[in-house]
Every structure is written in structure tokens, then in C-alpha cells.
Design a protein around this motif. Structure first.
Motif, PDB file in Angstrom:
ATOM      1  N   LEU A  53       0.838  -1.195   0.000  1.00 32.20           N
ATOM      2  CA  LEU A  53       0.000   0.000   0.000  1.00 32.20           C
ATOM      3  C   LEU A  53       0.874   1.245   0.000  1.00 32.20           C
ATOM      4  O   LEU A  53       1.719   1.442   0.890  1.00 32.20           O
ATOM      5  CB  LEU A  53      -0.906  -0.003   1.239  1.00 32.20           C
ATOM      6  N   ALA A  54       0.702   2.094  -1.024  1.00 36.59           N
ATOM      7  CA  ALA A  54       1.469   3.331  -1.139  1.00 36.59           C
ATOM      8  C   ALA A  54       0.642   4.536  -0.715  1.00 36.59           C
ATOM      9  O   ALA A  54       1.193   5.545  -0.255  1.00 36.59           O
ATOM     10  CB  ALA A  54       1.952   3.512  -2.585  1.00 36.59           C
ATOM     11  N   TYR A  55      -0.677   4.442  -0.868  1.00 37.36           N
ATOM     12  CA  TYR A  55      -1.539   5.572  -0.519  1.00 37.36           C
ATOM     13  C   TYR A  55      -2.905   5.025  -0.120  1.00 37.36           C
ATOM     14  O   TYR A  55      -3.406   4.052  -0.679  1.00 37.36           O
ATOM     15  CB  TYR A  55      -1.698   6.525  -1.707  1.00 37.36           C
ATOM     16  N   LEU A  56      -3.515   5.693   0.877  1.00 40.48           N
ATOM     17  CA  LEU A  56      -4.876   5.350   1.299  1.00 40.48           C
ATOM     18  C   LEU A  56      -5.519   6.590   1.868  1.00 40.48           C
ATOM     19  O   LEU A  56      -4.901   7.295   2.691  1.00 40.48           O
ATOM     20  CB  LEU A  56      -4.853   4.240   2.353  1.00 40.48           C
ATOM     21  N   SER A  57      -6.703   6.905   1.431  1.00 36.54           N
ATOM     22  CA  SER A  57      -7.419   8.052   1.985  1.00 36.54           C
ATOM     23  C   SER A  57      -7.563   7.875   3.491  1.00 36.54           C
ATOM     24  O   SER A  57      -7.918   6.796   3.976  1.00 36.54           O
ATOM     25  CB  SER A  57      -8.800   8.188   1.345  1.00 36.54           C
ATOM     26  N   ALA A  58      -7.280   8.942   4.217  1.00 39.21           N
ATOM     27  CA  ALA A  58      -7.348   8.872   5.683  1.00 39.21           C
ATOM     28  C   ALA A  58      -8.739   8.477   6.157  1.00 39.21           C
ATOM     29  O   ALA A  58      -8.899   7.783   7.169  1.00 39.21           O
ATOM     30  CB  ALA A  58      -6.942  10.214   6.279  1.00 39.21           C
ATOM     31  N   SER A  59      -9.776   8.905   5.426  1.00 43.10           N
ATOM     32  CA  SER A  59     -11.151   8.598   5.848  1.00 43.10           C
ATOM     33  C   SER A  59     -11.441   7.095   5.771  1.00 43.10           C
ATOM     34  O   SER A  59     -12.255   6.570   6.529  1.00 43.10           O
ATOM     35  CB  SER A  59     -12.154   9.366   4.990  1.00 43.10           C
ATOM     36  N   ILE A  60     -10.753   6.375   4.850  1.00 40.53           N
ATOM     37  CA  ILE A  60     -10.929   4.919   4.789  1.00 40.53           C
ATOM     38  C   ILE A  60     -10.356   4.279   6.041  1.00 40.53           C
ATOM     39  O   ILE A  60     -10.957   3.405   6.658  1.00 40.53           O
ATOM     40  CB  ILE A  60     -10.247   4.322   3.542  1.00 40.53           C
ATOM     41  N   LEU A  71      -0.845   0.953   8.160  1.00 41.73           N
ATOM     42  CA  LEU A  71      -1.319   0.322   6.928  1.00 41.73           C
ATOM     43  C   LEU A  71      -0.379   0.582   5.752  1.00 41.73           C
ATOM     44  O   LEU A  71      -0.105  -0.321   4.948  1.00 41.73           O
ATOM     45  CB  LEU A  71      -2.726   0.823   6.591  1.00 41.73           C
ATOM     46  N   VAL A  72       0.072   1.803   5.626  1.00 37.56           N
ATOM     47  CA  VAL A  72       0.933   2.164   4.493  1.00 37.56           C
ATOM     48  C   VAL A  72       2.223   1.350   4.570  1.00 37.56           C
ATOM     49  O   VAL A  72       2.867   1.253   5.614  1.00 37.56           O
ATOM     50  CB  VAL A  72       1.242   3.672   4.494  1.00 37.56           C
ATOM     51  N   GLY A  73       2.546   0.726   3.460  1.00 37.52           N
ATOM     52  CA  GLY A  73       3.739  -0.106   3.393  1.00 37.52           C
ATOM     53  C   GLY A  73       3.461  -1.585   3.573  1.00 37.52           C
ATOM     54  O   GLY A  73       4.339  -2.421   3.314  1.00 37.52           O
ATOM     55  N   GLN A  74       2.257  -1.931   4.005  1.00 36.48           N
ATOM     56  CA  GLN A  74       1.894  -3.335   4.174  1.00 36.48           C
ATOM     57  C   GLN A  74       1.319  -3.898   2.874  1.00 36.48           C
ATOM     58  O   GLN A  74       0.724  -3.161   2.076  1.00 36.48           O
ATOM     59  CB  GLN A  74       0.858  -3.490   5.296  1.00 36.48           C
ATOM     60  N   PRO A  75       1.457  -5.207   2.608  1.00 37.45           N
ATOM     61  CA  PRO A  75       0.864  -5.795   1.392  1.00 37.45           C
ATOM     62  C   PRO A  75      -0.649  -5.594   1.386  1.00 37.45           C
ATOM     63  O   PRO A  75      -1.331  -5.883   2.388  1.00 37.45           O
ATOM     64  CB  PRO A  75       1.223  -7.277   1.501  1.00 37.45           C
TER      65      PRO A  75
END
Length: 727
Positions: A53-60, A71-75
Motif C-alpha cells: 500500500l502506497a496511498y490510502l485516503s485517511a477517511s478509509i 497500513l501504508v507499506g503493508q501488502p
């Protein structure tokens, strides 16, 4: 703006200017996307080339209740798992590994399996040289929609009250299983279950109590069956069980008995304690049908036979049951005619004082002189009457009839009879009793009414009023079936009973060696003595049981070793004398109610079949008659019909009679009969060219696959009388 937002910035056109129609600056576009993310209307995610994971909306992350930094950096495939619990191993990993666009994938956080549901979509991103850079995608919260659809699907396939499979799901499962098993030549058993006395609980304690009772029954069924199965509630108090790959009737009978034993244990409800029962019908595919409709119908017929046999029993399907069921329904339909045309009559069984052996009363039993069937005894009639809409009307007739008879007897002899629950709860019940006593001039203390504990399920105030009015009327009262499982001291404190009648099942079990039930009976006798009540035990069939009960202090007794139910004229001739006393005798036994064993069967030796007479049958062996000079040690295959083949060895031989010992013991069929554990599969019979029942006596080479042609040569001759029967 952070670097992780760069992947969503606008791409320049071929000449460096913004795409057509765009009037916003890059900063404005990024601000708009952040507003969109925070609103919850649009969420974004991105992965690198390695699937992390390189990017994820904070609201998610907030919706998933997980820290974004963790979460960021995990498969990605380890962060999310499929929302549907269908056993899929790595659907997201496979999709990501294929480097192909996808959409509509419902997932939930692996660390929050009961949390929010997201719908993910993604498309692969490639560099100028065609190298894979990762995925870019969107997400949407579909939690409410997901659970709403899941509930809709659950209601479509599962019973909302018990959580068991419903009628539609059971039909689908049985249909698909039997269809698949037919091709694989596998077995599948189906059980039909019906609760006994459930309607009484529903009518007296209310529907809320009935619903809670059904939930507890469903839980007990799940604990009673410790093997792969599917349990469903078809509606009302009817349940169904499918057991794949099981045709051993010994095992099925044990399962059925375990179900019956667990279901009949007392239940604690908010409205009070209660006890019900359970009847079970069993059919096995392909022996009892090769389609779902055939197998379920066979199980239904077996259930109907179990209920008619006295309830609290199980029955296997057999070809005889269909005619039996048809005739039974005709009897139930004829009941109204039987009452109006005075085909009903009373038989009486003496009630004997245990110490003096003196007859102190006669208990009335309703019988039916059917115009076609002939006499239907009290046990069979009781099973026909139970649940009939005429039970109250026939109960009123019985009270009037019994009082008119007792009015002619000596004053020292009382008449007793049971009161059905629907009659007891009828508003006119007291008037019926009072009118019967008045019209016949019978003193009230010579009428003894047996009241079932089931009446206490009803409105307590109404029950107390009715019992109080009967007491004022002067009628004697017996608490029936005490010790049946829901006995309560509260009944004895509230009601003016004269006698406690101990439940017949408890009496029967008291004859066993462990003595536990005898201890219970002693306790009941002591309790009755403290309350100045008499005790009565019925159904006594052996001298040993009689002696044990007498030593416990039982006051009054009944049973076959004293006297069976008899016609009115017979008992009246006895009681009109100086004083009727009856001594128990081991020479008297209960009437045999089992079907006769004396019938023609086939036995097979080598490849030849002989027709013989089956004289008796036990779990371990049989006695056959008809063949001469059969040496000990000879092996037969005994054909009991319906694909039931039992290997047996001759252990004794005398003239035309042989004693056989079975290689594998027979098992209980649920109705006092015996059956083989397994049957020859119809598939095997079909491969032999015909069902076993259709094969004529003679050569069995077609079945065994033995080589050779022509008629087999018998090794044993028929006895002279048997030979004339063969001609």
C-alpha cells in the motif's frame, strides 16, 4: 501537499498545457480531491509494484478503525480479506498479481472481520517502457447495503426464529445432494421430526413461550447429532435432518433415540417449566426413493407411523406404511360417525388396593367397534383421538357413560377416567360433570377424575377455579402422569388431589436393575404420605416389579399381572359379588401388540434360493422351518425382504427345523420389530437385472456374478408339508 498525493494530480497535455476543459490549478485540484475524500463520497488507494500500500485516503482508515501509519507499506492482500465467508483463499492477491483492472470487489479489514465493508476497484499503471508501477483505485463504503442484502439472503434460506435452514434451503440441499449421490451411488438419510404436545404449550403458555421452546429444541438438535448433517425447521413444530453417506440403520436408530431423549428433557421458560416429546421418521436414499420427493414422502410416512405408534418413537420407512397411513387417515375421518352411531364403548380395568388385593375402583378406557376394522382397543384409540377436534365431545360422552354404569355398581366401587386437557379448559366442563352426576344419581365421591399435569400450563387462575369447583362438587381428583418430567410440588400445594398416579414410563423403568427409578418412586410415596394422598402405579407386568413397588409402599396398583381391561359385562359380573379380590399372577402377561413373525421368506445357499417359514426372529438369530437334512455349519443368506440380506450359520438342526445365528446382529426398527443394519443397494439390484423382490426363487447367479448358465441344483430337499405348499 504531501508526496503521497502526487499520484492523483492532473497529468499535463502533450504540449504542457492543462487538458481541455480544465480551469483549475494543480493546488485547487488537490484541494478538491481532499475535500472529496473527507466527505466520504470518494476514497482512493494506490499500491506500488510489489503490491504494498502506497496511498490510502485517511477517511478509509478511520472507517476501518485502523491507524493509517500501520497500513501504508503493508501488502494490500494482507490488509483486506473477502467480505463473503465462502472459503476463498487469495482472490485479491490473484487479482493484483494478474495486473488487470477489477471492480466491485467487496472486502473488509483482515484485523476487523466484523467491521466496515468496502467495495474496491483498481486499474494497473504502467511506465513509458511498459514496466508495471502498481495499482490506482477507488473505494466505497457499502456496509449498510451489504448487511441488508446479507439479511435478505439469510431470511430467504434460513429460519428467522431458530437460525436453522428453512424449508426452501432444505429442499434445495436434499435435491442437490441426492442428485449428486445418485450419480456416485452414495446413500443419504433424511429424518422428519415432529414435536409431541407442543400445541399444548403454545395454547396454554402462549406463543412467546412456544417460540422460546422452539429455539431451545433447535439448540438441542444441534448437540444431539455429532456428525456431518444439515438441520432445518420446516415451519411450526416440524424439523428435518439430512445425513449424507449414512445407511446404517443401527446408527440412525441410535441418533433418533438420542434426539428423542434430549428433546423430552424438561425446559425452563419465562412462563414456566414444561416437557414435550418428539417422534421421528427415517428414510434412506436410494432404498426408500431415488428423488427428493420420494425420500421426503417416505420419511413423512415413517413419521406418521411413529406418531400413531404412541409418540416418542422412531420408525424406518417400509413398503407397508403407505397402506397403514391411508387406513389411519380413514379412521380419523370416521371418528365422528363412530360417535354419532354409538360405535364407541367403554372397557374397564380394575384398580386394586396393594395390601388387601381388593378391587376399589374401575378405570374406564374408550374403545371403538369400527364397522369395517372391528374392535380398536384403548391404546390405539387414544392415539387416534389425540389432536382430534372431537376430543372434548368424546370426553363429555365418556363421563356421562361411565357415571351411568357406575350408578349400578356397589357403593364401595368408584369409577375413574382421564380428562383431556381441551375438555378440562372448556367453560362448560363443570356443568358437564355436575349434570352427569345428577342424571345418574351417582354420589360425587364415587367419580374419580384423572387430571394431567399438562393442564397447569394454562391460565393459573382458571385452573385453580376449575379444581376448586370440582373439590366443592365432591369429586375425587387424581394427578395423572406424576414424574413424567415436569412434575412440580406447586401442583400438589395448589390442588386438592386425593391420589398421585405415577407416570407409567417411570414405573416401567423401575423394573431395571439399577434401582434409581425405585428411589424416585419411594420419594414420591413419602411425599404423598406427607400430604395425605394415595399413590397409584399402573402397567405392572412382572411379579418382580410388583414386589418392588409394594415394598416402596405404593397404595394402589394396576396392570396385566392383575387384570387386563375387560368388557363392562365381565367386570360387573365380578364386582356384584361379596368383594372382588385379585391376586397377581406371573401367568398373566400383556397382550402382544407386535406384528407376527410367522411368514414365508427366502434363504439362499450357494446360488439357489429356498422358500421357508420364518418361525421366530431375534437380534442374534432366527428359527426357520421347511428344509430337510441341513447339516450344522451350513451358511445361508437370509432374505428378509426389501433388500435385507443377513448372513447366517446353522447352529442346530432337527428334522425340518433349523436354528440360525446371524453374522451381524439385527437392530431395532423403532416399533418393536427388527431389521438389518444395511440393505442391498438398489443400484446393485438394478445391475443384476431386477429388484430382489421381483426375482423368483431359484438361481441367484445373476446377482452374485457367478459364471455358468442354466438352473442351479438344490442341495436340500423340502419337508413333506413344505413340498405340498411349493407345488
Amino acid at each position: 501537499m504531501s508526496s503521497r498525493s502526487a499520484s492523483v494530480s492532473a497529468s499535463p497535455g502533450p504540449r504542457g498545457e492543462a487538458r481541455a476543459g480544465s480551469t483549475l490549478s494543480d493546488a485547487q485540484k488537490l484541494a478538491m480531491l481532499e475535500d472529496l475524500e473527507q466527505s466520504g463520497l470518494g476514497w482512493f488507494w494506490a499500491s506500488d509494484a510489489d503490491g504494498r500500500l502506497a496511498y490510502l485516503s485517511a477517511s478509509i482508515a478511520e472507517r476501518l478503525e485502523l491507524p493509517l501509519g500501520e497500513l501504508v507499506g503493508q501488502p494490500v492482500a494482507q490488509i483486506f480479506q473477502p467480505a463473503a465467508e465462502d472459503g476463498c483463499a487469495k482472490p485479491l492477491a490473484l487479482r493484483l498479481g494478474s495486473h488487470k483492472a477489477f471492480s466491485g470487489l467487496a472486502v473488509r479489514a483482515a484485523k476487523r472481520p466484523g467491521g466496515a465493508i468496502l467495495r474496491l476497484a483498481g486499474h494497473p499503471v504502467f511506465g513509458p517502457s511498459g514496466s508495471f508501477l502498481g495499482f490506482r483505485g477507488t473505494g466505497a463504503d457499502i456496509t449498510e447495503e451489504w448487511y441488508r442484502e446479507e439479511e435478505t439472503e439469510r431470511l430467504a434460506w434460513f429460519d428467522s426464529l431458530t437460525g436453522l435452514a428453512n424449508r426452501h434451503r432444505m429442499a434445495h440441499l436434499i435435491e442437490s445432494t441426492i442428485t449428486a449421490f445418485r450419480a456416485a451411488k452414495r446413500n443419504c438419510a433424511v429424518m422428519m421430526l415432529d414435536l409431541d404436545r407442543f400445541k399444548q404449550v403454545n395454547d396454554t403458555l402462549g406463543h412467546a413461550a412456544g417460540d422460546e421452546l422452539l429455539k431451545q429444541v433447535a439448540d438441542r438438535l444441534g448437540r444431539a447429532i455429532d456428525r456431518d448433517c444439515e438441520i432445518g425447521r420446516l415451519g411450526g413444530d416440524e424439523f428435518q435432518v439430512m445425513l449424507p453417506d449414512l445407511d446404517d440403520r443401527g446408527v440412525l436408530g441410535e441418533i433418533a433415540m438420542k434426539i428423542i431423549a434430549m428433546v423430552k428433557q424438561p425446559y425452563s421458560l419465562a412462563e414456566g417449566r414444561c416437557v414435550i416429546g418428539c417422534s421421528v421418521g427415517i428414510a434412506i436414499a436410494p432404498h426408500d426413493g431415488v428423488t427428493r420427493e420420494e425420500v421426503v414422502r417416505s420419511a413423512d410416512l415413517a413419521l406418521y407411523a411413529a406418531k400413531n405408534g404412541g409418540r416418542g418413537q422412531f420408525r424406518f420407512f417400509s413398503g407397508e406404511l403407505e397402506n397403514e397411513a391411508i387406513f389411519r387417515r380413514r379412521l380419523e375421518a370416521d371418528l365422528g360417525t363412530g360417535l354419532s352411531e354409538r360405535q364407541l364403548f367403554l372397557k374397564y380395568q380394575p384398580v386394586i388396593e396393594a395390601k388387601s388385593r381388593k378391587v376399589t375402583g374401575l378405570e374406564a378406557r374408550i374403545c371403538w367397534n369400527h364397522s369395517q376394522r372391528g374392535e380398536i382397543d384403548e391404546e390405539e384409540f387414544a392415539s387416534i383421538l389425540e389432536g382430534s377436534s372431537l376430543v372434548g365431545e368424546i370426553g363429555r360422552w365418556a363421563i356421562r357413560e361411565a357415571c351411568s354404569h357406575a350408578a349400578l355398581w356397589p357403593d364401595s366401587v368408584r369409577v375413574a377416567l382421564g380428562v383431556p386437557v381441551p375438555l378440562f379448559t372448556d367453560e362448560t366442563f363443570i356443568e358437564v360433570v355436575a349434570e352427569a352426576l345428577s342424571e345418574t344419581d351417582l354420589p360425587a365421591n364415587r367419580l374419580e377424575l384423572a387430571i394431567s399435569e399438562a393442564v397447569f400450563f394454562g391460565d393459573a387462575n382458571q385452573v385453580d377455579r376449575t379444581l376448586g369447583r370440582l373439590f366443592k362438587l365432591g369429586v375425587r381428583l387424581t394427578l395423572d402422569e406424576f414424574g413424567s418430567g415436569y412434575s412440580s410440588l406447586a401442583y400438589l400445594r395448589r390442588a386438592p388431589f386425593d391420589t398421585i398416579r405415577i407416570d407409567s414410563r417411570l414405573v416401567a423403568e423401575a423394573g431395571r436393575e439399577d434401582g434409581r427409578e425405585l428411589g424416585l418412586i419411594r420419594a414420591i410415596v413419602a411425599l404423598a404420605g406427607a400430604l395425605e394422598m394415595d399413590t397409584l402405579a399402573g402397567g405392572i407386568e412382572t411379579m418382580a416389579l410388583n414386589d418392588a413397588l409394594t415394598q416402596c409402599g405404593i397404595g394402589y396398583v394396576q396392570g396385566p399381572i392383575y387384570y387386563e381391561s375387560a368388557e363392562r359385562e365381565t367386570v360387573e359380573a365380578e364386582i356384584m359379588g361379596e368383594g372382588w379380590r385379585i391376586e397377581p399372577s406371573s401367568d398373566r402377561t400383556a397382550r402382544a401388540r407386535r406384528r407376527t413373525v410367522l411368514r414365508k421368506i427366502n434363504v439362499i445357499h450357494d446360488d439357489h434360493s429356498y422358500e421357508v417359514t420364518l418361525r421366530n426372529l431375534s437380534r442374534t438369530g432366527a428359527l426357520i422351518q421347511g428344509l430337510m437334512d441341513v447339516p450344522k455349519g451350513t451358511q445361508f443368506v437370509v432374505d428378509l425382504g426389501g433388500g435385507q440380506l443377513a448372513v447366517a450359520t446353522v447352529t442346530r438342526s432337527n428334522g425340518d427345523t433349523q436354528g440360525l445365528e446371524f453374522e451381524q446382529h439385527l437392530v431395532d426398527d423403532g416399533s418393536g420389530g427388527l431389521v438389518t443394519r444395511n440393505r442391498v443397494s438398489p443400484y446393485a439390484l438394478a445391475s443384476a437385472g431386477a429388484p430382489l423382490a421381483a426375482l423368483s426363487p431359484g438361481s441367484y447367479k445373476a446377482m452374485t456374478g457367478a459364471p455358468g448358465e442354466g438352473q442351479s441344483i438344490p442341495q436340500f430337499g423340502y419337508a413333506p408339508n413344505a413340498r405340498s405348499e411349493q407345488a
